[in-house]
Design a protein around this motif. Sequence first.
Motif, short mmCIF file in Angstrom:
data_model
loop_
_atom_site.label_atom_id
_atom_site.label_comp_id
_atom_site.label_asym_id
_atom_site.label_seq_id
_atom_site.Cartn_x
_atom_site.Cartn_y
_atom_site.Cartn_z
N ARG A 181 -3.32 0.56 -9.61
CA ARG A 181 -4.46 0.12 -10.54
C ARG A 181 -3.68 -0.97 -11.58
O ARG A 181 -2.56 -1.16 -11.88
CB ARG A 181 -4.87 1.14 -11.53
CG ARG A 181 -5.31 2.48 -10.65
CD ARG A 181 -6.16 3.30 -11.62
NE ARG A 181 -7.06 4.38 -10.81
CZ ARG A 181 -8.08 4.07 -10.23
NH1 ARG A 181 -8.77 3.14 -10.52
NH2 ARG A 181 -8.71 5.04 -9.61
N ASP A 182 -4.70 -2.04 -11.51
CA ASP A 182 -4.40 -3.05 -12.63
C ASP A 182 -4.12 -2.75 -13.96
O ASP A 182 -4.63 -1.77 -14.45
CB ASP A 182 -5.26 -4.22 -12.45
CG ASP A 182 -5.68 -4.56 -11.09
OD1 ASP A 182 -4.57 -4.65 -10.35
OD2 ASP A 182 -6.86 -5.10 -10.72
N ASP A 200 -5.67 9.72 -7.37
CA ASP A 200 -6.93 8.64 -7.76
C ASP A 200 -6.72 8.35 -9.36
O ASP A 200 -7.09 7.18 -9.69
CB ASP A 200 -8.17 9.27 -7.86
CG ASP A 200 -8.67 9.56 -6.12
OD1 ASP A 200 -8.03 8.74 -5.42
OD2 ASP A 200 -9.42 10.35 -6.02
N ARG A 201 -6.01 9.11 -10.24
CA ARG A 201 -5.80 8.71 -11.51
C ARG A 201 -4.67 7.64 -11.60
O ARG A 201 -4.79 6.82 -12.48
CB ARG A 201 -5.04 10.02 -12.24
CG ARG A 201 -5.33 9.87 -13.78
CD ARG A 201 -4.65 11.13 -14.57
NE ARG A 201 -5.26 12.38 -13.82
CZ ARG A 201 -4.69 13.49 -13.88
NH1 ARG A 201 -3.53 13.86 -14.35
NH2 ARG A 201 -5.31 14.76 -13.25
N HIS A 202 -3.78 7.57 -10.53
CA HIS A 202 -2.83 6.40 -10.87
C HIS A 202 -2.97 5.36 -10.04
O HIS A 202 -2.47 4.20 -10.13
CB HIS A 202 -1.48 7.44 -10.43
CG HIS A 202 -0.79 8.32 -11.58
ND1 HIS A 202 -1.37 9.61 -11.63
CD2 HIS A 202 -0.26 7.96 -12.63
CE1 HIS A 202 -0.74 10.32 -12.70
NE2 HIS A 202 -0.20 9.01 -13.36
N PHE A 203 -3.45 5.89 -8.75
CA PHE A 203 -3.76 4.60 -7.66
C PHE A 203 -5.22 4.33 -7.55
O PHE A 203 -5.97 5.33 -7.41
CB PHE A 203 -2.95 4.98 -6.49
CG PHE A 203 -1.69 4.32 -6.39
CD1 PHE A 203 -1.32 3.26 -5.59
CD2 PHE A 203 -0.64 4.82 -7.29
CE1 PHE A 203 0.14 2.94 -5.36
CE2 PHE A 203 0.53 4.14 -7.39
CZ PHE A 203 1.18 3.28 -6.37
N ARG A 204 -5.43 3.08 -7.07
CA ARG A 204 -7.04 2.71 -6.59
C ARG A 204 -7.03 3.01 -5.20
O ARG A 204 -6.35 2.39 -4.38
CB ARG A 204 -7.16 1.42 -6.96
CG ARG A 204 -8.58 0.90 -6.44
CD ARG A 204 -9.02 -0.59 -6.91
NE ARG A 204 -7.70 -1.56 -6.57
CZ ARG A 204 -7.51 -2.02 -5.22
NH1 ARG A 204 -8.30 -1.78 -4.42
NH2 ARG A 204 -6.39 -2.89 -5.35
N ARG A 205 -8.01 4.14 -4.78
CA ARG A 205 -7.83 4.43 -3.32
C ARG A 205 -8.77 3.36 -2.54
O ARG A 205 -9.99 3.09 -2.90
CB ARG A 205 -8.63 5.79 -3.14
CG ARG A 205 -8.02 6.47 -1.68
CD ARG A 205 -8.71 7.80 -1.51
NE ARG A 205 -8.99 8.51 -2.80
CZ ARG A 205 -9.74 9.96 -2.35
NH1 ARG A 205 -10.12 10.22 -1.08
NH2 ARG A 205 -10.08 10.55 -3.40
N THR A 206 -8.25 2.95 -1.49
CA THR A 206 -8.79 1.84 -0.71
C THR A 206 -9.42 2.42 0.47
O THR A 206 -10.22 1.90 1.23
CB THR A 206 -7.79 0.71 -0.28
OG1 THR A 206 -6.69 1.23 0.51
CG2 THR A 206 -7.45 -0.02 -1.69
N ARG A 236 0.88 -1.27 0.01
CA ARG A 236 -0.03 0.00 -0.03
C ARG A 236 0.85 1.08 0.06
O ARG A 236 1.94 1.24 0.54
CB ARG A 236 -0.84 0.12 1.10
CG ARG A 236 -2.20 -0.97 1.33
CD ARG A 236 -3.19 -0.70 -0.04
NE ARG A 236 -4.19 -1.48 0.07
CZ ARG A 236 -4.37 -2.46 -0.50
NH1 ARG A 236 -3.25 -2.96 -1.41
NH2 ARG A 236 -5.23 -3.48 -0.52
N GLY A 272 -3.63 3.61 -0.83
CA GLY A 272 -4.00 3.11 -2.11
C GLY A 272 -3.05 2.15 -2.76
O GLY A 272 -2.10 1.71 -2.10
#
Length: 290
Positions: free
Chosen positions: A289-290, A226-232, A190, A286
């Motif tokens: 992203r896949d 948020d554009r680069h990572f999936r926020r958890t 993370r 985050g």
Amino acid sequence: MSKRIDGAMRAARIAHALKCPVCGNPVQVEESGRLLCPGNHSFDFAKQGYVNVLTRPVAGHYNKELFEARRRIMLESGLYAPFHKAAADLIREVPLPASETGIIADIGCGEGTHLHKILQQLGNPDVTGAGLDIAKEGVQLAARDFPNAVWLVGDLAQSPFADGAIHAILNILSPSNYEEFARMLAPGGRLIKAVPGAGYLRELREALYTDERRTYSNEGTVELFDRHFRRTETVPLRYSVLLGRAQLEDLVRMTPLSWSPDPEAVSRFLDRDSAEITVELDLLVGAPRD
């Protein structure tokens, strides 16, 4: 044992998580206190116990006085204590390997106080911290006073961390390189990015400026995350701390907010025995992203 050799021994424990910043090859840490790759690129540990892996000269914006002020205010005032606890709690949620050391990298570590305090909060002997910053003055202080982590002077754009080697990345009020973060993170790892909220150091901002710098929005920074990572997860922090006169002086020294305002405004801000200072941070958590 000298700090130089002690620093090299700490780095040797996470040698599998390091790579040569020049050619990308794996590295080994020699007992003599040198980082060496098969391409014969080598980097010597300094007497303070850190290693400089910069491949080009870099002009830093921060000086030793700033880093010393930041260290004092963090160690003596508790200004960031709630943040350190919240960051440690988030790291505890990250899956760590059972067979090897878990590695936390603080990217933009400055003088190392944030990482030092978070490691203290964790209290986990199976976790190793590694701090990276382009400012040698900051890393020198970190290595001198906090021998509980591996300290490196380096450029995030040419990171010395191997692919998939880092279990948690801390990026605290510091620039980001999301491609590098995604490359460095281990499966399940993370990124924890701390960004200032609108009220961060509000009292200082309002005292020193009369223009648009009196206000701040983190909207653009959050959108980029948020554009680069999936926020958890998002953890908002908002609290205030009473600082005395000496600590207010350190606050002014440590923040770029005070670099260019009216000197008279700085004097007026400091002409008090104490003041409540607001800390407002958003901790963005985050995964790539896949």
